[in-house]
Design a protein around this motif. Structure first.
Motif, PDB file in Angstrom:
ATOM      1  N   LEU A 280       0.851  -1.191   0.000  1.00 14.97           N
ATOM      2  CA  LEU A 280       0.000   0.000   0.000  1.00 14.97           C
ATOM      3  C   LEU A 280       0.890   1.246   0.000  1.00 14.97           C
ATOM      4  O   LEU A 280       1.636   1.493   0.955  1.00 14.97           O
ATOM      5  CB  LEU A 280      -0.911   0.001   1.223  1.00 14.97           C
ATOM      6  CG  LEU A 280      -1.769  -1.259   1.436  1.00 14.97           C
ATOM      7  CD1 LEU A 280      -2.671  -1.089   2.646  1.00 14.97           C
ATOM      8  CD2 LEU A 280      -2.592  -1.582   0.195  1.00 14.97           C
ATOM      9  N   ILE A 320      -1.983  -1.065  -6.601  1.00 19.47           N
ATOM     10  CA  ILE A 320      -1.678  -1.898  -5.432  1.00 19.47           C
ATOM     11  C   ILE A 320      -0.900  -3.116  -5.926  1.00 19.47           C
ATOM     12  O   ILE A 320      -1.480  -4.020  -6.531  1.00 19.47           O
ATOM     13  CB  ILE A 320      -2.954  -2.333  -4.690  1.00 19.47           C
ATOM     14  CG1 ILE A 320      -3.825  -1.126  -4.351  1.00 19.47           C
ATOM     15  CG2 ILE A 320      -2.592  -3.105  -3.422  1.00 19.47           C
ATOM     16  CD1 ILE A 320      -5.124  -1.476  -3.637  1.00 19.47           C
ATOM     17  N   GLY A 429      -6.334   4.384   1.987  1.00 23.72           N
ATOM     18  CA  GLY A 429      -5.417   3.289   2.288  1.00 23.72           C
ATOM     19  C   GLY A 429      -6.013   2.197   3.131  1.00 23.72           C
ATOM     20  O   GLY A 429      -5.281   1.388   3.725  1.00 23.72           O
TER      21      GLY A 429
END
Length: 441
Positions: A280, A320, A429
């Protein structure tokens, strides 16, 4: 002032100046390549097809297979420019504007301005005119030379002609051409400095920085910072030569440059955190407010340039990546097959995709099916439990599972989930896909 300069001060100034200069000099390579070497500024350089492993552009890491690109370095020293954006209601697109500092200062497209198209005046800091008739909006830029990137969703090879037609509907022209008036005198040729292999990883960066400052305007809020830079001959109209300093100061400047470069590289190698095998990445790209004003923000600006120049804001797209299972084991199909699971709806209102690369090169690797990505444009199977299971394996699964097969090489993988116009949860996030797991034998 250099006579009173201590090695300790020289090292600190050199390190801070390197951090400041890094994104400017790094980005200059791309601007020079397109603007000087490939035929000039203010030209729409369209990329007309989706990349495959045999393409020259497969030399770019983590190449995007979702959109066709148009790359445009543009020069507003002579006069403003007018960008015409066509209307196309049936697909995602964006136009990202980044200045010479690598701040993303404006966006057009599906997320921000919609699908209706329009005409936009692109104006540098030296222009003070009014918005002309026929212009929908003005887009001011802090630097006379800037860069924009058009991304248009492409739904596979068969869709390329439709996207090419859309690309041809964009137009970029001088304001005088748009108005039918006499153009101003041409801007002088700056005698473009040729990029080198050491331009942003050694003390060479300082000479490039001094040269490139001609394209930037001094800022009142950075007056004190540049007063310090001037102590090692950095600034507007200054000449940097390492040999102009005493040997101990030369060594200190080298140490400062090395320390800055190593610090940037270390931070760029691991800018985020790993959760369940997915990486992340935090908000490291954005506008001047995010990336300027403090030493910490300027360092973030340098790191994002190292991670990848002209990257998108999180609100536009989130990547990602994953190379690991939840326990940290490498995803390596030479040791068995893998399953990547997603729970619909995948949190992106634009579109989403999964792409597989070889981990060591981050390039595409040829496969028998010619399939390198899967996403919401594909007829994926949703299992009875409501989940999408994508097969990451070298050989074909059972016939009834072929739609969900993403062929991969027999080596460690880099898997990238791309989410265009992601949800607020993703931007914050807080979204983590289920971990990639080994398939049952």
């Amino acid at each position: 002032m250099t006579e009173t300069l201590t090695p300790e001060a020289a090292r600190a100034i050199a390190e801070e100046a390197f951090v400041y200069a890094y994104p400017i000099v790094h980005g200059y390579r791309a601007i020079h390549w397109l603007g000087v070497r490939k035929g000039g500024f203010n030209r729409l350089d369209h990329y007309r097809h989706i990349i495959d492993p045999a393409d020259d552009l497969n030399k770019e890491v983590q190449i995007n297979l979702d959109t066709l690109y148009t790359l445009v370095p543009f020069d507003m020293r002579r006069e403003p420019l007018v960008l015409t954006v066509p209307a196309f209601p049936d697909r995602y697109f964006s136009v990202q504007f980044s200045d010479f500092y690598m701040h993303n200062y404006a966006w057009l497209g599906t997320r921000t301005t919609g699908q209706g198209g329009g005409r936009y005046l692109l104006a540098g800091p030296g222009w003070n005119g009014e918005k002309p008739e026929g212009i929908d909006a003005m887009i001011p830029c802090d630097t006379e030379i800037s860069y924009f990137i058009i991304r248009i969703l492409c739904r596979g090879k068969a869709d390329e002609p439709a996207v090419n037609a859309i690309q041809d509907g964009f137009r970029l022209e001088p304001l005088s051409t748009f108005l039918g008036t006499t153009p101003p005198a041409e801007a002088p040729d700056p005698e473009w400095m040729w990029p080198s292999k050491t331009m942003f990883n050694s003390t060479d960066i300082y000479s490039y920085f001094n040269y490139l400052l001609r394209f930037l305007e001094p800022r009142e809020d950075e007056r004190e910072l540049f007063a310090e830079f001037a102590r090692i001959n950095l600034g507007w109209g200054k000449h940097f030569a390492l040999e102009d300093f005493a040997p101990d100061i030369q060594q200190a400047i080298r140490e400062g440059a090395t320390a800055a470069f190593e610090r940037i590289c270390a931070a760029a190698a691991s800018p985020g955190k790993m959760v369940d095998g997915w990486y992340l990445v935090p908000r490291i790209r954005g506008n001047r407010e995010l990336l300027s004003g403090t030493a910490e923000k300027r360092f973030t600006r340098a790191v994002q340039a190292r991670v990848g120049i002209y990257g998108t804001d999180l609100e536009e797209c989130v990547y990602i990546p994953s190379e690991h299972e939840a326990d940290g084991s490498r995803v390596d199909p030479s040791t068995g097959d893998y399953i990547l699971t997603l729970k619909p709806p995948v949190p992106a209102t634009g579109f989403w995709s999964i792409t597989a690369y070889a981990a060591d090169t981050q390039f595409l690797v040829p496969n028998e099916l010619g399939r390198y990505a899967l996403g919401d444009r594909d007829p994926l199977i949703i299992d009875p439990d409501g989940l999408i299971r994508i097969h990451l394996q070298q050989t074909a699964p059972k016939a009834e599972r072929m739609a969900n097969w993403l062929p991969v090489p027999g080596c460690p993988l880099l898997i990238v989930l791309r989410l265009y116009i992601p949800s607020a949860e993703v931007v914050a996030g807080n979204y983590v896909p289920p971990p990639i797991v080994k398939a049952a034998a």
